[in-house]
Scaffold this motif. Sequence first.
Motif, PDB file in Angstrom:
ATOM      1  N   ASP A   1      -5.504   1.083   0.241  1.00  0.00           N
ATOM      2  CA  ASP A   1      -4.843   1.591  -0.956  1.00  0.00           C
ATOM      3  C   ASP A   1      -3.771   2.596  -0.535  1.00  0.00           C
ATOM      4  O   ASP A   1      -4.083   3.692  -0.085  1.00  0.00           O
ATOM      5  CB  ASP A   1      -5.882   2.244  -1.873  1.00  0.00           C
ATOM      6  CG  ASP A   1      -5.329   2.418  -3.282  1.00  0.00           C
ATOM      7  OD1 ASP A   1      -4.204   1.925  -3.533  1.00  0.00           O
ATOM      8  OD2 ASP A   1      -6.012   3.037  -4.109  1.00  0.00           O
ATOM      9  N   VAL A   2      -2.539   2.158  -0.623  1.00  0.00           N
ATOM     10  CA  VAL A   2      -1.428   3.020  -0.231  1.00  0.00           C
ATOM     11  C   VAL A   2      -0.900   3.701  -1.484  1.00  0.00           C
ATOM     12  O   VAL A   2      -0.629   3.037  -2.483  1.00  0.00           O
ATOM     13  CB  VAL A   2      -0.314   2.194   0.447  1.00  0.00           C
ATOM     14  CG1 VAL A   2       0.860   3.077   0.809  1.00  0.00           C
ATOM     15  CG2 VAL A   2      -0.851   1.483   1.667  1.00  0.00           C
ATOM     16  N   LYS A   3      -0.813   5.038  -1.415  1.00  0.00           N
ATOM     17  CA  LYS A   3      -0.407   5.772  -2.616  1.00  0.00           C
ATOM     18  C   LYS A   3       0.848   6.583  -2.364  1.00  0.00           C
ATOM     19  O   LYS A   3       0.833   7.523  -1.568  1.00  0.00           O
ATOM     20  CB  LYS A   3      -1.536   6.692  -3.074  1.00  0.00           C
ATOM     21  CG  LYS A   3      -2.677   5.909  -3.681  1.00  0.00           C
ATOM     22  CD  LYS A   3      -3.716   6.829  -4.276  1.00  0.00           C
ATOM     23  CE  LYS A   3      -4.776   6.003  -5.002  1.00  0.00           C
ATOM     24  NZ  LYS A   3      -6.007   6.762  -5.181  1.00  0.00           N
ATOM     25  N   ASN A   4       1.904   6.201  -3.009  1.00  0.00           N
ATOM     26  CA  ASN A   4       3.172   6.935  -2.981  1.00  0.00           C
ATOM     27  C   ASN A   4       3.573   7.358  -1.558  1.00  0.00           C
ATOM     28  O   ASN A   4       3.909   8.500  -1.314  1.00  0.00           O
ATOM     29  CB  ASN A   4       3.070   8.168  -3.895  1.00  0.00           C
ATOM     30  CG  ASN A   4       4.447   8.761  -4.154  1.00  0.00           C
ATOM     31  OD1 ASN A   4       5.435   8.034  -4.186  1.00  0.00           O
ATOM     32  ND2 ASN A   4       4.511  10.072  -4.313  1.00  0.00           N
TER      33      ASN A   4
ATOM     34  N   VAL B   1      11.176   4.552   3.895  1.00  0.00           N
ATOM     35  CA  VAL B   1      10.266   4.177   2.812  1.00  0.00           C
ATOM     36  C   VAL B   1      10.213   5.355   1.858  1.00  0.00           C
ATOM     37  O   VAL B   1       9.964   6.484   2.268  1.00  0.00           O
ATOM     38  CB  VAL B   1       8.857   3.832   3.352  1.00  0.00           C
ATOM     39  CG1 VAL B   1       7.903   3.539   2.214  1.00  0.00           C
ATOM     40  CG2 VAL B   1       8.928   2.636   4.290  1.00  0.00           C
ATOM     41  N   ARG B   2      10.487   5.083   0.563  1.00  0.00           N
ATOM     42  CA  ARG B   2      10.721   6.208  -0.344  1.00  0.00           C
ATOM     43  C   ARG B   2       9.684   6.292  -1.451  1.00  0.00           C
ATOM     44  O   ARG B   2       9.990   6.606  -2.589  1.00  0.00           O
ATOM     45  CB  ARG B   2      12.120   6.076  -0.957  1.00  0.00           C
ATOM     46  CG  ARG B   2      13.195   6.073   0.129  1.00  0.00           C
ATOM     47  CD  ARG B   2      14.560   6.197  -0.469  1.00  0.00           C
ATOM     48  NE  ARG B   2      14.949   4.997  -1.186  1.00  0.00           N
ATOM     49  CZ  ARG B   2      15.641   5.001  -2.312  1.00  0.00           C
ATOM     50  NH1 ARG B   2      15.996   6.117  -2.893  1.00  0.00           N
ATOM     51  NH2 ARG B   2      15.969   3.853  -2.880  1.00  0.00           N
TER      52      ARG B   2
ATOM     53  N   VAL C   1       6.022   4.133  -1.774  1.00  0.00           N
ATOM     54  CA  VAL C   1       5.472   2.836  -2.164  1.00  0.00           C
ATOM     55  C   VAL C   1       3.973   2.986  -2.403  1.00  0.00           C
ATOM     56  O   VAL C   1       3.299   3.766  -1.748  1.00  0.00           O
ATOM     57  CB  VAL C   1       5.721   1.742  -1.093  1.00  0.00           C
ATOM     58  CG1 VAL C   1       7.200   1.530  -0.868  1.00  0.00           C
ATOM     59  CG2 VAL C   1       5.034   2.057   0.210  1.00  0.00           C
ATOM     60  N   SER C   2       3.500   2.244  -3.399  1.00  0.00           N
ATOM     61  CA  SER C   2       2.073   2.222  -3.701  1.00  0.00           C
ATOM     62  C   SER C   2       1.657   0.771  -3.844  1.00  0.00           C
ATOM     63  O   SER C   2       2.310   0.004  -4.548  1.00  0.00           O
ATOM     64  CB  SER C   2       1.792   2.936  -5.026  1.00  0.00           C
ATOM     65  OG  SER C   2       2.306   4.248  -4.986  1.00  0.00           O
ATOM     66  N   PHE C   3       0.622   0.411  -3.123  1.00  0.00           N
ATOM     67  CA  PHE C   3       0.060  -0.929  -3.304  1.00  0.00           C
ATOM     68  C   PHE C   3      -1.351  -0.953  -2.763  1.00  0.00           C
ATOM     69  O   PHE C   3      -1.746  -0.064  -1.998  1.00  0.00           O
ATOM     70  CB  PHE C   3       0.927  -2.009  -2.649  1.00  0.00           C
ATOM     71  CG  PHE C   3       1.057  -1.881  -1.149  1.00  0.00           C
ATOM     72  CD1 PHE C   3       2.078  -1.122  -0.600  1.00  0.00           C
ATOM     73  CD2 PHE C   3       0.162  -2.532  -0.303  1.00  0.00           C
ATOM     74  CE1 PHE C   3       2.206  -1.005   0.773  1.00  0.00           C
ATOM     75  CE2 PHE C   3       0.289  -2.420   1.076  1.00  0.00           C
ATOM     76  CZ  PHE C   3       1.311  -1.650   1.615  1.00  0.00           C
ATOM     77  N   GLY C   4      -2.082  -1.935  -3.171  1.00  0.00           N
ATOM     78  CA  GLY C   4      -3.453  -2.052  -2.702  1.00  0.00           C
ATOM     79  C   GLY C   4      -3.691  -3.425  -2.113  1.00  0.00           C
ATOM     80  O   GLY C   4      -2.896  -4.345  -2.299  1.00  0.00           O
ATOM     81  N   LEU C   5      -4.780  -3.521  -1.376  1.00  0.00           N
ATOM     82  CA  LEU C   5      -5.140  -4.810  -0.791  1.00  0.00           C
ATOM     83  C   LEU C   5      -6.646  -4.946  -0.875  1.00  0.00           C
ATOM     84  O   LEU C   5      -7.382  -4.071  -0.438  1.00  0.00           O
ATOM     85  CB  LEU C   5      -4.679  -4.847   0.667  1.00  0.00           C
ATOM     86  CG  LEU C   5      -4.999  -6.108   1.457  1.00  0.00           C
ATOM     87  CD1 LEU C   5      -4.173  -7.277   0.965  1.00  0.00           C
ATOM     88  CD2 LEU C   5      -4.747  -5.877   2.937  1.00  0.00           C
TER      89      LEU C   5
ATOM     90  N   GLU D   1       4.871  12.006   3.111  1.00  0.00           N
ATOM     91  CA  GLU D   1       4.180  12.233   1.854  1.00  0.00           C
ATOM     92  C   GLU D   1       3.289  11.037   1.552  1.00  0.00           C
ATOM     93  O   GLU D   1       3.529   9.936   2.038  1.00  0.00           O
ATOM     94  CB  GLU D   1       5.225  12.381   0.735  1.00  0.00           C
ATOM     95  CG  GLU D   1       4.962  13.534  -0.218  1.00  0.00           C
ATOM     96  CD  GLU D   1       6.033  13.553  -1.297  1.00  0.00           C
ATOM     97  OE1 GLU D   1       7.197  13.831  -0.976  1.00  0.00           O
ATOM     98  OE2 GLU D   1       5.681  13.272  -2.460  1.00  0.00           O
ATOM     99  N   GLY D   2       2.303  11.261   0.721  1.00  0.00           N
ATOM    100  CA  GLY D   2       1.486  10.160   0.243  1.00  0.00           C
ATOM    101  C   GLY D   2       0.212   9.957   1.037  1.00  0.00           C
ATOM    102  O   GLY D   2      -0.052  10.652   2.017  1.00  0.00           O
TER     103      GLY D   2
END
Lengths: 340, 306
Positions: free
Chosen positions: A7-10, A25-26, A28-32, A67-68
């Motif tokens: 789970d990638v958050k911001n 990379v500015r 990004v949020s996505f999950g797998l 960040e993130g």
Amino acid sequence: MGEKLLDVKNMKTSFYTHVGEVQAVRGVSFGLNKGEALGIVGESGSGKSVTSMSIMGLLQYPGKVKEGEIFFKNEDLTKKSSNEMMNIRGDQIAMIFQDPMTSLNPVYTIGNQIIEAIVRHQDVDKKEARVKAIDMLRLVGIPSPEKRVDNYPHEFSGGMRQRAMIAIALSCQPDLLIADEPTTALDVTIQAQILELIKELKDKMDTSIILITHDLGVVADVCSRIIVMYGGLIMEEGTAEQVFYEPTHPYTMGLLKSVPRMDVNEKQRLLPIPGTPPDLVKPPAGCPFSARCPYTMKICLEQAPDYTYVKPDHRAACWLLHEDAPHTDVDTGVKREGIE
Amino acid sequence: MGSYIFKRIISMVVTLWFVITITFFLMHAIPGGPFTREKALPAEVLEALNEKYHLNDPLYKQYFDYLVGVATFDLGPSFKRVGVSVNDLIIAGFPVSARLGGMAVLLVMIMGIPIGIISALKQNSLIDYFVTIIATLGVAVPSFVIATLMIYVFSSKLNLLPSHGLDSWKSYIGPVVSLSGFSLAFVARLTRSSMLEVLQQDYIRTARAKGLPEFVVIGKHALKNALIPVITYMGPMIAAVLTGSFVIERIFAIPGMGKHFVESVGNRDYTVLMGITIFYAFFAIAMILIVDVAYGFIDPRIKLGE
């Protein structure tokens, strides 16, 4: 399924160079999910490889995740020490790279390079590791692996080297395999074989996959979900069907129009997207695609759009999807039903 | 492999023959001879000396006699030192030169290579800048300047090291440092640039992606590749350093081969001049052969004998 593996958050990654901060990379949020195959597509410089290197913790100076959070099995990888990351790399997260011709060390045997990964992460001695290495080579389809294990990389063809890379990556049964343009450097027939192998091993070994590519054909074949990246941001995310048949972002449509198709008149020209990607030292204030988009409005230049959820699992960042946007006739690039 | 080495040895013999022939005829083309004096020797004495050393024979006969001598490992008598053969001179001088050279080579390897690696790993740091400056100086400043400075500072001013001879371990410091200075600086620079290039390679990223610790990535994956160009340089370097630098031996008054070599040129001591030239050539060719064979072990892409 349904269990979140990644789970990638911001996440924001920058390179601090002498010309200034390159914001590759500015945010990004996505999950797998476990067992899922996710495709990340985009042109060169869109931030796809940097995203994968950030997850792996392989960014080299002067790159940095600024960040993130990156949650992997519910633990934040950005908070791990470099030693902890070393234990995860190659064991739980493995990676294969674009160019198999240069990704293997020319002065060590294939076997040596697989054994070294196994011994590093598993409690086995060299002899057992060698047996395992031979098994892995057999698994990835190298003929007479007992002999081939002692070959040097230059004695392997390009396709076989990529198979050997896959053998190294999967030798410790990773939970996540990141494949960064695994077929780009190979010729077309070998490409198909390698993709077939990745698909087959994904099911056999229950590995989740992130497949990074600029080749839409490749993702369509392997991935169930697709992320389209541009200018360091996610432009659109959806299932493979949604992205291919119901694209909602003009950039996705542009990509689809620039790919050759079997079902259209052969005299029809491919439509490239005019212009070049934005300068990420000074990224545009608005939508990064606004300079090249055929439907640009005033607001696109001033303010970056938020995600609009077309469906619960299909989102895109485009002002055209805003409820106040004027209704425009958009050429989606799909045109016809029944694309294979 | 065996047939490769055999072929190389044959070509080594041919190369040596060329060296002998060219040196022999060039040497005889120089005016004067071993017994030429400002105050000429009496004609009978000169005649007797020429007779004794076969200098009255036709040139081609002297040449073939000499070839036979070399083939039987007899480099003949010295013209200047009565009763001393060239073989004796080499046997006495080479161990001294080789001991000094061996220490210099060792210093180059145990200092030059690690310094180059550290400098590459800390690229653009203060250490790197410091190493680069010193290494550039080391390559640019001739060995005799280093030697003279060593004597001036450590022997003459500080009285820490002896200025000549090889009597104690201390007396080795000056010659070894001056002898290795250039090679050390060169190897450090070569290792640094080679290492920097290798660290950019994709297989280094692969090694990191396997989760290997950094010292394995550097020590195993990077180093072996980075050393290939360094080894190319090491072969001729070892030959040159082991056979002795006549400048250094002269400055520190060390009885090595280099000293005999220089003297023999001035004296027209034909056999000594020839003998040491051949010995040096043999050594250089042998070192290059060893390096070429070593290549095959380090880089599997190089197949010897195909």
